[in-house]
Design a protein around this motif. Structure first.
Motif, PDB file in Angstrom:
ATOM      1  N   ILE A  71       0.825  -1.210   0.000  1.00 59.70           N
ATOM      2  CA  ILE A  71       0.000   0.000   0.000  1.00 59.70           C
ATOM      3  C   ILE A  71       0.859   1.260   0.000  1.00 59.70           C
ATOM      4  O   ILE A  71       0.531   2.259  -0.638  1.00 59.70           O
ATOM      5  N   ILE A  72       1.988   1.222   0.710  1.00 57.80           N
ATOM      6  CA  ILE A  72       2.892   2.380   0.760  1.00 57.80           C
ATOM      7  C   ILE A  72       3.436   2.694  -0.627  1.00 57.80           C
ATOM      8  O   ILE A  72       3.581   3.860  -1.006  1.00 57.80           O
ATOM      9  N   ARG A  73       3.720   1.632  -1.409  1.00 57.09           N
ATOM     10  CA  ARG A  73       4.319   1.820  -2.732  1.00 57.09           C
ATOM     11  C   ARG A  73       3.307   2.238  -3.790  1.00 57.09           C
ATOM     12  O   ARG A  73       3.610   3.043  -4.662  1.00 57.09           O
ATOM     13  N   LYS A  74       2.096   1.699  -3.729  1.00 63.16           N
ATOM     14  CA  LYS A  74       1.114   1.988  -4.770  1.00 63.16           C
ATOM     15  C   LYS A  74      -0.304   1.736  -4.279  1.00 63.16           C
ATOM     16  O   LYS A  74      -0.520   0.965  -3.334  1.00 63.16           O
ATOM     17  N   SER A  75      -1.243   2.388  -4.938  1.00 65.79           N
ATOM     18  CA  SER A  75      -2.654   2.194  -4.631  1.00 65.79           C
ATOM     19  C   SER A  75      -3.150   0.933  -5.341  1.00 65.79           C
ATOM     20  O   SER A  75      -2.882   0.742  -6.526  1.00 65.79           O
TER      21      SER A  75
END
Length: 212
Positions: A71-75
């Motif tokens: 989640i931190i890297r991408k939606s």
């Protein structure tokens, strides 16, 4: 229920983890050090207490941490998250529990994901393509249609305006020879626009005869 270890396979050649098969099914992945610590071996039975410990105390927290890193890297959508966790070797029972927790914590939200996706890609893609891509990501058609309507993208004017915008970035309207017009039509078709929208835009953008 009896939990018999029927196989243990290395996840990959240099991996420090292995997949443990319970009753001939791909059940979970553990580090080799953990397999040794729990004395897990082929043809040996695993107690219900140990299975619960592995699932609740090891796999679920590890899966949750993995999901947070994603989640931190991408939606991502809920479906994409489950696919990602499954690919990483987490059992469906664990991935379901983790995704439900993330939804409850409002860290996963299909409506917000789809809303952002539509808002971003509406600048470069026609509605038909956006809907198709959202469907692949597990977003239901009813939700996609409602959000597209809210963004006023269902109007044919949006498709026309976007089409003209893409044409103006790539072509000079004065280049109206047959070859240029055909290449422009193919370009727009590959982008996912309908024939009606393409023909209207081509006719307005190029100083051309309508029988091209």
């Amino acid at each position: 229920m009896n939990y018999i270890v029927t196989d243990i396979k290395k996840k990959s050649g240099k991996s420090r983890s292995s997949v443990v098969y319970i009753n001939y099914e791909d059940s979970f992945t553990l580090f080799d050090s953990e397999i040794s610590e729990f004395d897990i071996s082929v043809d040996k039975e695993i107690t219900e207490e140990l299975m619960e410990h592995i699932y609740k105390d090891i796999l679920e927290p590890r899966c949750y941490k993995r999901a947070l890193n994603t989640i931190i890297r991408k939606s991502v959508s809920v479906y994409e998250m489950k696919q990602k966790l499954s690919k990483d070797g987490y059992p469906e029972l664990i991935s379901d529990a983790v995704t439900k927790k993330l939804i409850k914590e409002r860290l996963l939200n299909d409506e917000k994901f789809a809303e952002s996706y539509i808002s971003y890609y509406s600048q470069t893609k026609p509605v038909s393509i956006i809907k198709r891509e959202l469907s692949v990501k597990g977003i239901n058609e009813e939700l996609a249609d409602r959000l597209i309507e809210n963004e006023c993208l269902a109007d044919s004017n949006h498709e026309y305006n976007l089409c003209m915008k893409l044409l103006s970035k790539k072509y000079n309207g004065s280049e109206n020879d047959f070859s240029s017009v055909q290449k422009a039509k193919q370009f727009l078709y590959r982008k996912g626009f309908s024939f009606d929208v393409i023909n209207n835009c081509i006719s307005d953008f190029f100083d051309e005869e309508p029988d091209y």
